[in-house]
Design a protein around this motif. Structure first.
Motif, PDB file in Angstrom:
ATOM      1  N   PRO A 248       0.817  -1.224   0.000  1.00  0.00           N
ATOM      2  CA  PRO A 248       0.000   0.000   0.000  1.00  0.00           C
ATOM      3  C   PRO A 248       0.850   1.273   0.000  1.00  0.00           C
ATOM      4  CG  PRO A 248       0.003  -1.014   2.178  1.00  0.00           C
ATOM      5  CD  PRO A 248       0.705  -1.963   1.266  1.00  0.00           C
ATOM      6  N   SER A 249       1.574   1.450  -1.081  1.00  0.00           N
ATOM      7  CA  SER A 249       2.438   2.629  -1.214  1.00  0.00           C
ATOM      8  C   SER A 249       1.691   3.726  -1.970  1.00  0.00           C
ATOM      9  CB  SER A 249       3.702   2.238  -1.982  1.00  0.00           C
ATOM     10  OG  SER A 249       4.407   3.366  -2.408  1.00  0.00           O
ATOM     11  N   PRO A 250       1.853   4.987  -1.559  1.00  0.00           N
ATOM     12  CA  PRO A 250       1.205   6.107  -2.266  1.00  0.00           C
ATOM     13  C   PRO A 250       1.548   6.122  -3.762  1.00  0.00           C
ATOM     14  CG  PRO A 250       2.195   6.873  -0.215  1.00  0.00           C
ATOM     15  CD  PRO A 250       2.631   5.460  -0.398  1.00  0.00           C
ATOM     16  N   GLU A 251       2.729   5.632  -4.076  1.00  0.00           N
ATOM     17  CA  GLU A 251       3.169   5.624  -5.478  1.00  0.00           C
ATOM     18  C   GLU A 251       2.235   4.773  -6.337  1.00  0.00           C
ATOM     19  OE1 GLU A 251       6.893   3.815  -8.081  1.00  0.00           O
ATOM     20  OE2 GLU A 251       7.152   4.161  -5.935  1.00  0.00           O
ATOM     21  N   TYR A 252       1.834   3.606  -5.801  1.00  0.00           N
ATOM     22  CA  TYR A 252       0.959   2.728  -6.577  1.00  0.00           C
ATOM     23  C   TYR A 252      -0.465   3.278  -6.657  1.00  0.00           C
ATOM     24  CZ  TYR A 252       4.862  -0.516  -6.067  1.00  0.00           C
ATOM     25  OH  TYR A 252       6.105  -1.090  -6.104  1.00  0.00           O
ATOM     26  N   TRP A 253      -0.919   3.949  -5.606  1.00  0.00           N
ATOM     27  CA  TRP A 253      -2.238   4.589  -5.664  1.00  0.00           C
ATOM     28  C   TRP A 253      -2.270   5.680  -6.726  1.00  0.00           C
ATOM     29  CZ3 TRP A 253      -6.966   5.527  -5.983  1.00  0.00           C
ATOM     30  CH2 TRP A 253      -7.488   6.811  -5.880  1.00  0.00           C
ATOM     31  N   GLU A 254      -1.207   6.448  -6.776  1.00  0.00           N
ATOM     32  CA  GLU A 254      -1.146   7.524  -7.767  1.00  0.00           C
ATOM     33  C   GLU A 254      -1.156   6.950  -9.183  1.00  0.00           C
ATOM     34  OE1 GLU A 254       2.324   9.700  -6.740  1.00  0.00           O
ATOM     35  OE2 GLU A 254       1.477  10.474  -4.860  1.00  0.00           O
ATOM     36  N   GLY A 255      -0.436   5.846  -9.372  1.00  0.00           N
ATOM     37  CA  GLY A 255      -0.437   5.213 -10.680  1.00  0.00           C
ATOM     38  C   GLY A 255      -1.809   4.676 -11.047  1.00  0.00           C
ATOM     39  N   LYS A 256      -2.483   4.035 -10.067  1.00  0.00           N
ATOM     40  CA  LYS A 256      -3.830   3.511 -10.321  1.00  0.00           C
ATOM     41  C   LYS A 256      -4.813   4.642 -10.595  1.00  0.00           C
ATOM     42  CE  LYS A 256      -6.517   1.533  -7.116  1.00  0.00           C
ATOM     43  NZ  LYS A 256      -7.086   0.503  -6.211  1.00  0.00           N
ATOM     44  N   ARG A 257      -4.705   5.689  -9.821  1.00  0.00           N
ATOM     45  CA  ARG A 257      -5.611   6.832  -9.999  1.00  0.00           C
ATOM     46  C   ARG A 257      -5.450   7.415 -11.397  1.00  0.00           C
ATOM     47  NH1 ARG A 257      -3.859  11.700  -6.463  1.00  0.00           N
ATOM     48  NH2 ARG A 257      -2.293  11.719  -8.127  1.00  0.00           N
ATOM     49  N   GLY A 258      -4.216   7.628 -11.814  1.00  0.00           N
ATOM     50  CA  GLY A 258      -3.971   8.187 -13.144  1.00  0.00           C
ATOM     51  C   GLY A 258      -4.473   7.272 -14.247  1.00  0.00           C
ATOM     52  N   ALA A 259      -4.274   5.945 -14.059  1.00  0.00           N
ATOM     53  CA  ALA A 259      -4.712   4.982 -15.070  1.00  0.00           C
ATOM     54  C   ALA A 259      -6.229   4.951 -15.169  1.00  0.00           C
ATOM     55  CB  ALA A 259      -4.176   3.596 -14.739  1.00  0.00           C
ATOM     56  N   CYS A 260      -6.939   5.028 -13.994  1.00  0.00           N
ATOM     57  CA  CYS A 260      -8.408   5.027 -14.002  1.00  0.00           C
ATOM     58  C   CYS A 260      -8.966   6.282 -14.675  1.00  0.00           C
ATOM     59  CB  CYS A 260      -8.938   4.934 -12.570  1.00  0.00           C
ATOM     60  SG  CYS A 260      -8.703   3.299 -11.829  1.00  0.00           S
ATOM     61  N   VAL A 261      -8.342   7.410 -14.419  1.00  0.00           N
ATOM     62  CA  VAL A 261      -8.752   8.654 -15.089  1.00  0.00           C
ATOM     63  C   VAL A 261      -8.492   8.541 -16.583  1.00  0.00           C
ATOM     64  CG1 VAL A 261      -8.257  11.117 -15.305  1.00  0.00           C
ATOM     65  CG2 VAL A 261      -8.421  10.083 -13.026  1.00  0.00           C
ATOM     66  N   GLY A 262      -7.350   7.874 -16.945  1.00  0.00           N
ATOM     67  CA  GLY A 262      -7.035   7.687 -18.358  1.00  0.00           C
ATOM     68  C   GLY A 262      -8.075   6.830 -19.054  1.00  0.00           C
ATOM     69  N   ILE A 263      -8.554   5.782 -18.357  1.00  0.00           N
ATOM     70  CA  ILE A 263      -9.607   4.935 -18.936  1.00  0.00           C
ATOM     71  C   ILE A 263     -10.874   5.763 -19.170  1.00  0.00           C
ATOM     72  CG2 ILE A 263     -11.127   2.956 -18.526  1.00  0.00           C
ATOM     73  CD1 ILE A 263      -8.869   1.740 -16.837  1.00  0.00           C
ATOM     74  N   PHE A 264     -11.216   6.612 -18.195  1.00  0.00           N
ATOM     75  CA  PHE A 264     -12.411   7.443 -18.310  1.00  0.00           C
ATOM     76  C   PHE A 264     -12.305   8.387 -19.516  1.00  0.00           C
ATOM     77  CE2 PHE A 264     -14.995  11.172 -16.714  1.00  0.00           C
ATOM     78  CZ  PHE A 264     -16.223  10.584 -16.979  1.00  0.00           C
ATOM     79  N   GLN A 265     -11.132   8.949 -19.707  1.00  0.00           N
ATOM     80  CA  GLN A 265     -10.908   9.826 -20.870  1.00  0.00           C
ATOM     81  C   GLN A 265     -11.096   9.055 -22.171  1.00  0.00           C
ATOM     82  OE1 GLN A 265      -6.921  11.288 -20.005  1.00  0.00           O
ATOM     83  NE2 GLN A 265      -7.718  13.291 -19.356  1.00  0.00           N
ATOM     84  N   MET A 266     -10.617   7.812 -22.203  1.00  0.00           N
ATOM     85  CA  MET A 266     -10.761   7.005 -23.419  1.00  0.00           C
ATOM     86  C   MET A 266     -12.224   6.629 -23.660  1.00  0.00           C
ATOM     87  SD  MET A 266      -7.366   4.572 -23.160  1.00  0.00           S
ATOM     88  CE  MET A 266      -7.481   3.941 -24.826  1.00  0.00           C
TER      89      MET A 266
END
Length: 579
Positions: free
Chosen positions: A517-535
């Motif tokens: 549970p590292s903040p780094e992985y949350w940030e990556g997941k958050r960015g990827a989920c937003v990227g999916i929404f944009q697509m």
């Protein structure tokens, strides 16, 4: 006679006597047996005469001579030692004794005995070979200058050329002698052996056939034929060539029994290596090298290094193998937790255990230098091993465009070679040619390589770069949970994110976050989920994917999640997406 190999008679002496009785022939005398090179028969006759009290003054000398030519050097040594102790001994016996020492590998004793003997052409030839054994270039040149244009001296010169890897020079001498002496059939074996060393296996077979037509049961020739078959075909074909030889109980087989045992280990891909090779290390030069190869194949790099570290390479094969061992050890150290060397920190009494960054760099540097030395040499630069060496040199220097220049020039010879394809695919991928790299990776059949993390990570990257992220994800799913699976997950997460393949990036970051549970992985997941929404908004992903995005986000305990979830849910309801 220096370095000659005599072909002993085949079959027992009793059988020969029976044949003579049936044919009504008288027992041949000593001169006739020697002329026929029937040394077994000659010894039998000499010992019989001595037993019945008919021995002559030179009987012991002839027994020593015949034993030498049968390869029974221990018996020959015993005989010549006894003769040398006699008061009326001919001083020439000392040179014969020295030759026997030489063939037993007792080079210092051979030199001492030879120097005590009278000067002769045989003595010069022997000292010439001893200078080569001792790596004494000055003495080698002195004895070289004393050689004359006679057959025995020229054959010795050719053998030194052969042992110094000057195969073409040796061939030139053998062919010149053959032109003037067509009946010297054994020289065809020497020529064939030189062509074998030059990798011209088909030419070697053609030349060898000339000798085998006349002497079909020659152990040395049949062994060389088997070696050619091994290079041209496979180990089974090579072993088949030796079957008749192994089935026979002839003295011819006994003469080269150790050589045959050694080669069978090679033909059988290392089977029985630990039983056969260690006792032969100081008998057959290739035994040590093949034992090193065996340890490399067993992934026992340290044992391979211990076996080869004190060898000063003198042939391309030795340079290549020592380079491979150093490269393997350097790469193995690179995958271990390394620390600084205590000697570098001022502790001169400390013992370095080899697991330091400096040791790793040193091993890789030595490997790179050895590869460059072989690949850049005039004799090897245009050979397949030479080009492989240059490719390996540039691989270690991470100059992958140069690697591909050399590998492209020889790839037609290695289409089905897994090791070649593994390195070739890595170089393709490192140079950015992911499409061809993927194709080459998929040619590999070895399960060991296909389960290697390097293979999996590079293939996953190729899939991602070739817009096949689902296949990269499946590679991860097939792996058991381990440090390597965690590393592959990181690679998939970051590479997919970089390539805009946000769905699989989000899945990978989600698993990473659960494991750590590292903040780094949350940030990556958050960015990827937003990227999916944009697509989804851009129509490049189906609206139904929004449900998986919401599921991934709900597994996170971050305070930012609720805000993102509200926005996604609102959009979903407005666009009639079943959530």
């Amino acid at each position: 006679m220096m370095l000659s190999r005599a072909k002993p008679a085949v079959g027992s002496d009793l059988q020969q006597v029976d044949k003579n009785k049936k044919k009504g022939k008288k027992v041949p005398n000593l001169d006739e047996l020697l002329a026929q090179r029937d040394f077994t028969g000659a010894i039998t006759l000499l010992e019989f005469k001595r037993h019945v009290g008919e021995s002559e003054e030179d009987t012991d000398l002839w027994i020593g001579y015949c034993s030498f030519h049968l390869g029974d050097y221990k018996k020959s040594l015993e005989v010549f030692k006894l003769v040398n102790q006699q008061e009326s001994c001919n001083p020439d016996v000392l040179v014969n004794l020295a030759c026997t020492y030489f063939f037993l590998g007792m080079y210092k004793e051979a030199e001492e005995a030879a120097n005590k003997g009278p000067k002769s052409r045989l003595q010069n030839r022997l000292l010439f070979h001893l200078a080569h054994k001792f790596n004494d270039e000055k003495k080698l040149m002195v004895f070289h200058q004393n050689l004359q244009d006679i057959i025995e001296d020229q054959l010795s010169l050719a053998s030194i050329h052969y042992m110094r890897s000057h195969y073409q020079e040796a061939i030139d001498i053998y062919k010149r002698i053959l032109l003037e002496n067509r009946d010297f059939l054994a020289l065809n074996v020497y020529v064939a052996l030189c062509y074998y060393k030059l990798d011209y296996y088909d030419v070697s077979q053609e030349v060898l056939a000339v000798y085998l037509q006349q002497v079909p049961d020659s152990t040395i020739a049949l062994n060389l034929k088997a070696c050619n078959h091994f290079r041209l075909y496979n180990g089974k074909a090579a072993e088949a060539e030796l079957k008749s030889l192994m089935d026979s109980a002839s003295s011819s087989f006994e003469f080269a029994k150790e050589l045959i045992k050694h080669n069978l280990v090679v033909f059988r891909a290392g089977e029985g290596a630990l039983q056969v090779l260690p006792p032969l290390i100081d008998v057959i030069p290739e035994a040590r090298l093949n034992l090193v190869i065996y340890y490399l194949r067993q992934d026992d790099v340290q044992e391979a290094f211990n076996l080869i570290k004190d060898i000063e390479p003198s042939t391309p094969q030795e340079y290549i193998l020592k380079g491979v061992v150093n490269a393997a050890l350097g790469q193995e150290l690179g995958s271990m937790p390394l620390r600084s060397c205590p000697k570098d920190e001022g502790d001169t009494s400390a013992v370095c255990n080899g697991a330091t960054e400096k040791c790793q760099r040193d091993h890789l540097k030595i490997a790179q230098q050895f590869f460059q030395l072989v690949g850049g040499s005039a004799s090897e630069c245009d050979t397949i091993p030479g080009r492989q060496c240059m490719a390996s040199c540039f691989f270690l220097l991470r100059q992958f465009d140069d690697v591909l220049i050399y590998l492209n020039s020889i790839k037609s010879y290695f289409y089905s070679d897994d090791s070649f394809n593994f390195n070739y695919a890595q170089a393709k991928a490192a140079a950015g040619n992911y499409k061809e790299a993927e194709e080459v990776f998929l040619l590999i059949q070895s399960e060991k390589l296909k389960n290697d993390y390097i293979y999996l990570s590079w293939l996953a990257r190729c899939y991602i770069m070739n817009k096949k992220p689902r296949m990269a994800w499946e590679l991860y799913l097939k792996m058991e949970t381990s440090g390597e699976s965690f590393s592959l997950l990181q690679l998939i997460a970051n590479d997919c994110y970089k390539m805009g393949q946000f769905y699989y990036a989000a899945k990978a970051f989600d698993v990473l976050e659960r494991l750590d549970p590292s903040p780094e992985y949350w940030e990556g997941k958050r960015g990827a989920c937003v990227g999916i929404f944009q697509m989804i908004l851009a129509g490049r992903e189906p609206k139904e994917t929004l449900r998986e995005v919401l599921h991934l986000l709900r597994s996170t305990g971050s305070t930012q999640v609720e805000y993102i979830l509200r926005i996604l849910k609102k959009w979903g309801k407005d666009n009639r997406v079943p959530l």
